[in-house]
Design a protein around this motif. Structure first.
Motif, mmCIF file in Angstrom:
data_model
loop_
_atom_site.group_PDB
_atom_site.id
_atom_site.type_symbol
_atom_site.label_atom_id
_atom_site.label_comp_id
_atom_site.label_asym_id
_atom_site.label_seq_id
_atom_site.Cartn_x
_atom_site.Cartn_y
_atom_site.Cartn_z
ATOM 1 N N GLY A 496 45.685 9.958 13.293
ATOM 2 C CA GLY A 496 45.526 8.639 13.844
ATOM 3 C C GLY A 496 45.533 7.530 12.515
ATOM 4 N N VAL A 497 46.536 6.599 12.334
ATOM 5 C CA VAL A 497 46.449 5.540 11.552
ATOM 6 C C VAL A 497 46.201 4.250 12.076
ATOM 7 C CG1 VAL A 497 47.958 5.035 9.743
ATOM 8 C CG2 VAL A 497 48.308 7.399 10.520
ATOM 9 N N SER A 498 45.288 3.561 11.252
ATOM 10 C CA SER A 498 45.188 2.213 11.382
ATOM 11 C C SER A 498 45.873 1.284 10.376
ATOM 12 C CB SER A 498 43.674 1.933 11.643
ATOM 13 O OG SER A 498 43.303 0.569 11.556
ATOM 14 N N PHE A 499 46.463 0.570 10.878
ATOM 15 C CA PHE A 499 47.218 -0.647 9.941
ATOM 16 C C PHE A 499 46.321 -1.935 10.086
ATOM 17 C CE2 PHE A 499 50.827 2.175 10.731
ATOM 18 C CZ PHE A 499 50.884 2.748 9.366
ATOM 19 N N SER A 500 46.168 -2.734 9.005
ATOM 20 C CA SER A 500 45.852 -4.017 8.807
ATOM 21 C C SER A 500 47.054 -5.029 8.757
ATOM 22 C CB SER A 500 44.866 -4.154 7.907
ATOM 23 O OG SER A 500 44.670 -5.645 7.629
ATOM 24 N N SER A 501 47.392 -5.999 9.667
ATOM 25 C CA SER A 501 48.277 -6.982 9.498
ATOM 26 C C SER A 501 47.826 -7.957 8.518
ATOM 27 C CB SER A 501 48.496 -7.768 10.875
ATOM 28 O OG SER A 501 47.406 -8.559 11.383
ATOM 29 N N ASP A 502 46.707 -8.258 8.229
ATOM 30 C CA ASP A 502 46.164 -9.146 7.168
ATOM 31 C C ASP A 502 46.446 -8.660 5.867
ATOM 32 O OD1 ASP A 502 45.237 -11.101 9.254
ATOM 33 O OD2 ASP A 502 43.181 -10.099 9.152
ATOM 34 N N THR A 503 46.133 -7.462 5.630
ATOM 35 C CA THR A 503 46.402 -7.032 4.215
ATOM 36 C C THR A 503 47.652 -6.205 4.030
ATOM 37 O OG1 THR A 503 45.318 -4.833 4.959
ATOM 38 C CG2 THR A 503 43.829 -6.339 3.947
ATOM 39 N N ARG A 504 48.417 -6.022 5.158
ATOM 40 C CA ARG A 504 49.575 -5.224 5.287
ATOM 41 C C ARG A 504 49.647 -4.014 4.595
ATOM 42 N NH1 ARG A 504 54.578 -8.012 1.970
ATOM 43 N NH2 ARG A 504 53.357 -7.275 0.358
ATOM 44 N N LYS A 505 48.556 -3.229 4.685
ATOM 45 C CA LYS A 505 48.246 -1.995 4.145
ATOM 46 C C LYS A 505 47.554 -1.014 5.320
ATOM 47 C CE LYS A 505 47.100 -3.857 -0.408
ATOM 48 N NZ LYS A 505 46.088 -3.961 -1.301
ATOM 49 N N VAL A 506 47.285 0.158 4.891
ATOM 50 C CA VAL A 506 46.817 1.208 5.903
ATOM 51 C C VAL A 506 45.338 0.922 5.716
ATOM 52 C CG1 VAL A 506 46.237 3.705 6.363
ATOM 53 C CG2 VAL A 506 48.613 2.972 5.720
ATOM 54 N N ALA A 507 44.507 0.714 6.640
ATOM 55 C CA ALA A 507 43.152 0.446 6.951
ATOM 56 C C ALA A 507 42.430 1.567 6.795
ATOM 57 C CB ALA A 507 42.604 -0.532 7.907
ATOM 58 N N GLU A 508 42.866 2.581 7.513
ATOM 59 C CA GLU A 508 42.106 4.131 7.525
ATOM 60 C C GLU A 508 42.888 4.986 8.260
ATOM 61 O OE1 GLU A 508 38.417 4.163 9.665
ATOM 62 O OE2 GLU A 508 39.180 2.941 11.428
ATOM 63 N N TRP A 509 42.720 6.258 8.134
ATOM 64 C CA TRP A 509 43.136 7.287 8.762
ATOM 65 C C TRP A 509 42.422 8.452 9.215
ATOM 66 C CZ3 TRP A 509 44.067 6.909 3.521
ATOM 67 C CH2 TRP A 509 43.933 7.868 2.748
ATOM 68 N N MET A 510 42.451 9.110 10.300
ATOM 69 C CA MET A 510 41.916 10.409 10.744
ATOM 70 C C MET A 510 42.672 11.283 11.205
ATOM 71 S SD MET A 510 38.646 8.464 12.730
ATOM 72 C CE MET A 510 37.621 10.057 12.858
#
Length: 512
Positions: A496-510
């Protein structure tokens, strides 16, 4: 073996030099004996210049060059006509004045030959030239134009200069209508079909043969032509790669065939890629690397196109030959430029199904767009090698950390749908790695964002934008996405991967 004609565009040189020639002279004969104007659109390096050179030799009455060809059995008269052959390949066209000077130089060569003054505007000179030659020779004039659209394509992102040059071209080509009675035949080639050029609006008798079934294989190579003319070269390539000739044919087919310029036409090979592969005896992206324009990557990015969908997209037939609105609809431009081809046709809806023609284009396009968006060459090259090692070894944390670093270096700005941006990033990376990658895989209870398979592992990815990685994992489990792979035997990872539209980066993964 006859020599391979790499980059040879002269029919005379090809025949006299003992090179392989794929005989298209029967098609040349068909339209050479009608008093009409023709237009042919084909991708770059596809044989358009050789077609015009063959026409030039025919209208020069060069019977000696056609010995042993289909033309020898068809033509009996062999008349000679005055020919005006314009080649727009060899200039930059970075200003209107540059365009005028280049066309003026070509006109001057003919004016000198027929003792005519070099004054007036281009269109006036062109008209006087045609009429004077017809009067002096008592014959109609043949006009051949190679890559008419090069001045416009060179400035496709410069609207002001493009429009100025287009006005000059409109006046120049309008002469084909006003001098129609003194023209035996005109044949114009190009990659694209720009409207608002008099060729496609004012010339009443223009016949566009680009998508006609009868002329679908006038450029390129068919399966039969390869077997009849290049069999020894295929055997030599097979020997060099230590594979059977049959396997070599299959690899050549995967890499360089797949073009269709009519829904019912037989498959056509890209001649440049095919000949280069046979010459160098390696399977590579020769055509793609010989000059793919950066504006294609720019348009794809700005339109937020899903790259995984390019292999199956629909286009209205009325739009297929128009590229003037490429900024909002790049599909016709991608088709005419050779990056997409016709895969099918829906007669009821009058729409074409387009897709990537072959492995060369698919692989080249992915590498090209990747390097466009991640321009730090050394970093990108190292990252891909490291990605490959980490994915093959099941090192998900190493892979995800590297992905975070790559996104941090990205020049890619999110335009429009941010979710498409992240989806494209993953598609590019996994396609470039050469792994089996599947985006938006449909299931009976939803769809997986991505499935990646290696010899030892299967990865099921779910991406969430501005949501938690746990939510992404929960969806994988609640939808039972891994079910189709339970009997596969390879170790399965759920990520599971979470992206941030604000930072344009991967926020976290599990992972599980």
């Amino acid at each position: 073996m006859k020599k391979l004609p790499i980059g040879i565009q002269s029919f005379e040189k090809l025949i006299q030099g003992g090179f392989v020639y794929l005989d298209k002279t029967d098609m040349v004969y068909r339209f050479a004996n009608t008093e009409a104007c023709y237009f042919l659109s084909r991708p770059r390096r596809f044989g358009k210049s050789l077609t015009l050179s063959t026409l030039h030799a025919y209208f020069d009455g060069r019977k000696d060059l056609f010995v042993g060809t289909k033309m020898e059995q068809l033509e009996t008269k062999w008349e000679k006509y005055p020919v005006l052959h314009f080649d727009f390949n060899n200039a930059k066209y970075d200003s209107v004045e540059n365009f005028r000077n280049y066309v003026g130089t070509m006109l001057e060569e003919f004016e000198t030959q027929y003792n005519l003054p070099s004054k007036d505007e281009l269109a006036v000179r062109f008209k006087k030239l045609i009429n004077a030659i017809a009067a002096q020779t008592d014959q109609k004039v043949v006009i051949l134009v190679d890559e008419y659209d090069k001045p416009l394509l060179n400035n496709i992102l410069n609207d002001n200069l493009k429009d100025e040059i287009r006005k000059e071209m409109k006046a120049f080509y309008s002469v084909l209508k006003t001098c129609d009675e003194n023209i035996k035949m005109a044949f114009i080639t190009g990659v694209t079909k720009f409207s608002k050029v008099s060729l496609f609006s004012d010339v009443n008798n223009l016949t566009d043969i680009s998508n006609m079934l009868a002329f679908a294989t006038i450029c390129g190579a068919t399966e039969k032509e390869i077997h009849d003319n290049l069999n020894e070269h295929v055997q030599a390539m097979a020997d060099a790669n230590k594979i059977s000739k049959e396997d070599c044919y299959q690899e050549l087919k995967k890499w360089y065939e797949g073009y269709h310029f009519h829904p019912k036409a037989e498959d056509t090979y890209n001649p440049f890629g095919l000949l280069k592969a046979l010459y160098e005896k390696e399977f590579k992206e020769y055509w793609f690397e010989s000059g793919t324009p950066t504006f294609l990557a720019k348009v794809i990015k700005e339109q937020g196109m899903i790259l995984s969908e390019l292999d199956s997209v629909e286009c209205d037939s009325s739009e297929l030959s128009k590229i003037d609105n490429f900024a909002t609809n790049p599909l016709p431009l991608l088709y005419q430029s050779g990056y997409l081809t016709i895969k099918g046709y829906d007669r009821e809806m009058d729409t074409y199904m387009l897709g990537l023609p072959n492995r060369e284009v698919a692989k080249g396009l992915v590498k090209f767009i990747f390097n466009y968006n991640f321009p730090k060459t050394e970093t990108s090259a190292f990252s891909i090698i490291s990605f490959a090692r980490e994915v093959r070894s099941g090192n998900i944390d190493g892979f995800m950390k590297r992905l975070c670093a790559l996104l941090a270096d990205s020049s890619y700005e999110i335009v429009g749908d941010a979710e498409k941006y992240f989806q494209n990033v993953f598609y590019l990376i996994f396609k470039l790695l050469g792994f089996y990658a599947e985006a938006e895989r449909n299931t009976s209870d939803g769809r997986m964002d991505a499935v990646v398979k290696t010899p030892q592992y299967i990865y099921v990815f779910e991406f969430k934008l501005d949501k938690s990685a746990q939510e992404a994992l929960d969806q994988i489990n609640s939808k039972d996405y891994p079910l189709p792979f339970t009997v596969d035997g390879r170790k399965l990872f759920k990520v599971g991967v979470s992206f941030s539209s604000d930072t344009r980066k991967v926020a976290e993964w599990m992972k599980e």
